[in-house]
Design an enzyme around this catalytic site. Structure first.
Site, PDB file in Angstrom:
ATOM      1  NE  ARG A   1       0.980  -6.069  -7.598  1.00  0.00           N
ATOM      2  CZ  ARG A   1       1.987  -6.430  -6.802  1.00  0.00           C
ATOM      3  NH1 ARG A   1       2.627  -7.556  -6.992  1.00  0.00           N
ATOM      4  NH2 ARG A   1       2.327  -5.660  -5.801  1.00  0.00           N
TER       5      ARG A   1
ATOM      6  NE  ARG B   1      -1.521  -9.226  -7.033  1.00  0.00           N
ATOM      7  CZ  ARG B   1      -0.752  -9.209  -5.939  1.00  0.00           C
ATOM      8  NH1 ARG B   1      -0.986  -8.318  -4.992  1.00  0.00           N
ATOM      9  NH2 ARG B   1       0.212 -10.066  -5.786  1.00  0.00           N
TER      10      ARG B   1
ATOM     11  CG  HIS C   1       3.353   1.855  -0.756  1.00  0.00           C
ATOM     12  ND1 HIS C   1       2.848   1.295   0.380  1.00  0.00           N
ATOM     13  CD2 HIS C   1       3.174   0.950  -1.734  1.00  0.00           C
ATOM     14  CE1 HIS C   1       2.393   0.102   0.096  1.00  0.00           C
ATOM     15  NE2 HIS C   1       2.571  -0.141  -1.171  1.00  0.00           N
TER      16      HIS C   1
ATOM     17  CG  HIS D   1       2.106  -2.500 -10.478  1.00  0.00           C
ATOM     18  ND1 HIS D   1       2.432  -2.720  -9.160  1.00  0.00           N
ATOM     19  CD2 HIS D   1       2.967  -3.251 -11.196  1.00  0.00           C
ATOM     20  CE1 HIS D   1       3.447  -3.568  -9.088  1.00  0.00           C
ATOM     21  NE2 HIS D   1       3.786  -3.909 -10.313  1.00  0.00           N
TER      22      HIS D   1
ATOM     23  CG  ASN E   1      -1.973   2.904  -8.420  1.00  0.00           C
ATOM     24  OD1 ASN E   1      -2.916   2.209  -8.776  1.00  0.00           O
ATOM     25  ND2 ASN E   1      -0.764   2.422  -8.268  1.00  0.00           N
TER      26      ASN E   1
ATOM     27  CB  THR F   1       4.961  -2.359  -4.102  1.00  0.00           C
ATOM     28  OG1 THR F   1       4.110  -2.482  -5.231  1.00  0.00           O
ATOM     29  CG2 THR F   1       6.409  -2.480  -4.527  1.00  0.00           C
TER      30      THR F   1
ATOM     31  CD  GLU G   1       3.390   1.587  -9.473  1.00  0.00           C
ATOM     32  OE1 GLU G   1       3.246   0.443  -8.981  1.00  0.00           O
ATOM     33  OE2 GLU G   1       2.967   2.605  -8.924  1.00  0.00           O
TER      34      GLU G   1
ATOM     35  CG  HIS H   1      -6.755  -0.841  -5.581  1.00  0.00           C
ATOM     36  ND1 HIS H   1      -6.455  -2.190  -5.575  1.00  0.00           N
ATOM     37  CD2 HIS H   1      -5.707  -0.220  -4.999  1.00  0.00           C
ATOM     38  CE1 HIS H   1      -5.276  -2.366  -4.995  1.00  0.00           C
ATOM     39  NE2 HIS H   1      -4.803  -1.188  -4.639  1.00  0.00           N
TER      40      HIS H   1
ATOM     41  CD  GLU I   1       6.403   6.553  -6.574  1.00  0.00           C
ATOM     42  OE1 GLU I   1       6.341   6.768  -7.794  1.00  0.00           O
ATOM     43  OE2 GLU I   1       5.464   6.071  -5.913  1.00  0.00           O
TER      44      GLU I   1
HETATM   45  N1  PXP Z   1       3.867   4.210  -5.896  1.00  0.00           N
HETATM   46  C1  PXP Z   1       4.284   2.949  -6.192  1.00  0.00           C
HETATM   47  C2  PXP Z   1       5.611   2.789  -6.843  1.00  0.00           C
HETATM   48  C3  PXP Z   1       3.471   1.830  -5.890  1.00  0.00           C
HETATM   49  O1  PXP Z   1       3.910   0.578  -6.175  1.00  0.00           O
HETATM   50  C4  PXP Z   1       2.207   2.042  -5.323  1.00  0.00           C
HETATM   51  C5  PXP Z   1       1.313   0.864  -5.040  1.00  0.00           C
HETATM   52  O2  PXP Z   1       0.970   0.229  -6.214  1.00  0.00           O
HETATM   53  C6  PXP Z   1       1.804   3.364  -5.074  1.00  0.00           C
HETATM   54  C7  PXP Z   1       2.664   4.419  -5.337  1.00  0.00           C
HETATM   55  C8  PXP Z   1       0.464   3.684  -4.501  1.00  0.00           C
HETATM   56  O3  PXP Z   1       0.361   3.157  -3.228  1.00  0.00           O
HETATM   57  P1  PXP Z   1      -1.058   3.198  -2.488  1.00  0.00           P
HETATM   58  O4  PXP Z   1      -2.003   2.402  -3.307  1.00  0.00           O
HETATM   59  O5  PXP Z   1      -0.760   2.597  -1.157  1.00  0.00           O
HETATM   60  O6  PXP Z   1      -1.450   4.657  -2.404  1.00  0.00           O
END
Ligand code: PXP
Length: 241
Positions: free
Chosen positions: A45, A49, A192, A43, A7, A101, A70, A10, A151
């Site tokens: 959003r 953001r 997550h 993602h 992901n 999330t 996402e 960031h 997931e």
């Molecule tokens: N999976 C999903 C569905 C998420 O919403 C997120 C956070 O955006 C992640 C994985 C990744 O989570 P993290 O950034 O805490 O590793």
């Protein structure tokens, strides 16, 4: 082979902090792929953001890159996703005030709407996943909704591990849900809050086919570089066999 999805939201967070163009999530997507990740996750959003509409468009048009987008169930966002045609969709709950999330979808309350959305993406041949809490009830509803994958939200397990509290019950809950989903022919993913330790624990759950990792992986990369950190995670995922 267990798949690693990275992901890169960031990277966009960092770019947006300056309001300029660097670091560019498009470069991050290409770099992550080169380092050996199987897919990238972004993602979009509702409050934009981090990832913006143009990022989605540009990232989804990169050749030979598997993109997992996402999204919430917001109709405008669904339309953007249908137009962008990512390889994969993961439907997540969204709440404006949350930092990240916070939990899985409320499947019971949103059954009808989710079923419609899943079938829209299915018609476009886009693999669709539902982000859910480890709950047997939600696995059964996921089957009714005809989703390709789920997931499992691993945030609770990750928090227990990080705060050195007892996590066995939560790990067993995730294992049981993964077994049940797998028996129902639903592909199981997890994500997550994952760091090296929690990921390693979860590799024992053999039904989990894909891990989606963001914040920790990007954070570690500040010190060690994306290439090294992605390779470290891939090594952990290989050890399962
Ligand atoms: N999976 C999903 C569905 C998420 O919403 C997120 C956070 O955006 C992640 C994985 C990744 O989570 P993290 O950034 O805490 O590793």
């Amino acid at each position: 082979m267990i798949r690693l999805g990275v992901n890169i939201d960031h990277v966009a967070t960092l770019r947006n902090a300056r309001g300029e163009l660097h670091p560019d999530p498009i470069d991050a997507a290409k770099f992550v792929k080169k380092a050996g990740a199987h897919s990238i996750t972004i993602h979009l959003r509702e409050d934009r953001r981090h990832i913006k509409d143009l990022d989605v468009k540009r990232i989804c048009s990169i050749k030979n890159l598997k993109v997992n987008l996402e999204i919430s169930t917001n109709p405008q966002i669904i339309n953007i996703a249908l137009k962008a045609k990512p390889d994969f969709i993961c439907i997540v709950p969204e709440n404006r005030k949350e930092i990240t999330t916070e939990g899985g979808l409320n499947l019971k309350r949103n059954k009808k709407q989710l079923k419609k959305i899943i079938s829209k993406f299915r018609n476009k041949k886009i693999r669709t996943s539902l982000f859910i809490n480890p709950s047997i009830g939600d696995i059964k509803i996921s089957k009714e909704l005809n989703t390709d994958c789920i997931e499992i939200h691993t945030g609770k397990l990750a928090n227990l591990v990080k705060s050195k509290k007892k996590y066995q019950k939560e790990l067993e809950r995730i294992s049981e849900c993964s077994r049940i989903a797998n028996n129902l022919s639903i592909d199981v993913h997890a994500g997550h809050g994952l760091d090296y330790k929690t990921t390693k624990l979860l590799t024992k759950v053999k039904q989990i086919k894909e891990f989606n990792i963001g914040h920790y992986l990007i954070g570690e990369s500040i010190f060690y570089g994306l290439n090294t950190v992605i390779k470290n995670f891939k090594k952990l995922l290989k050890r399962k066999k």
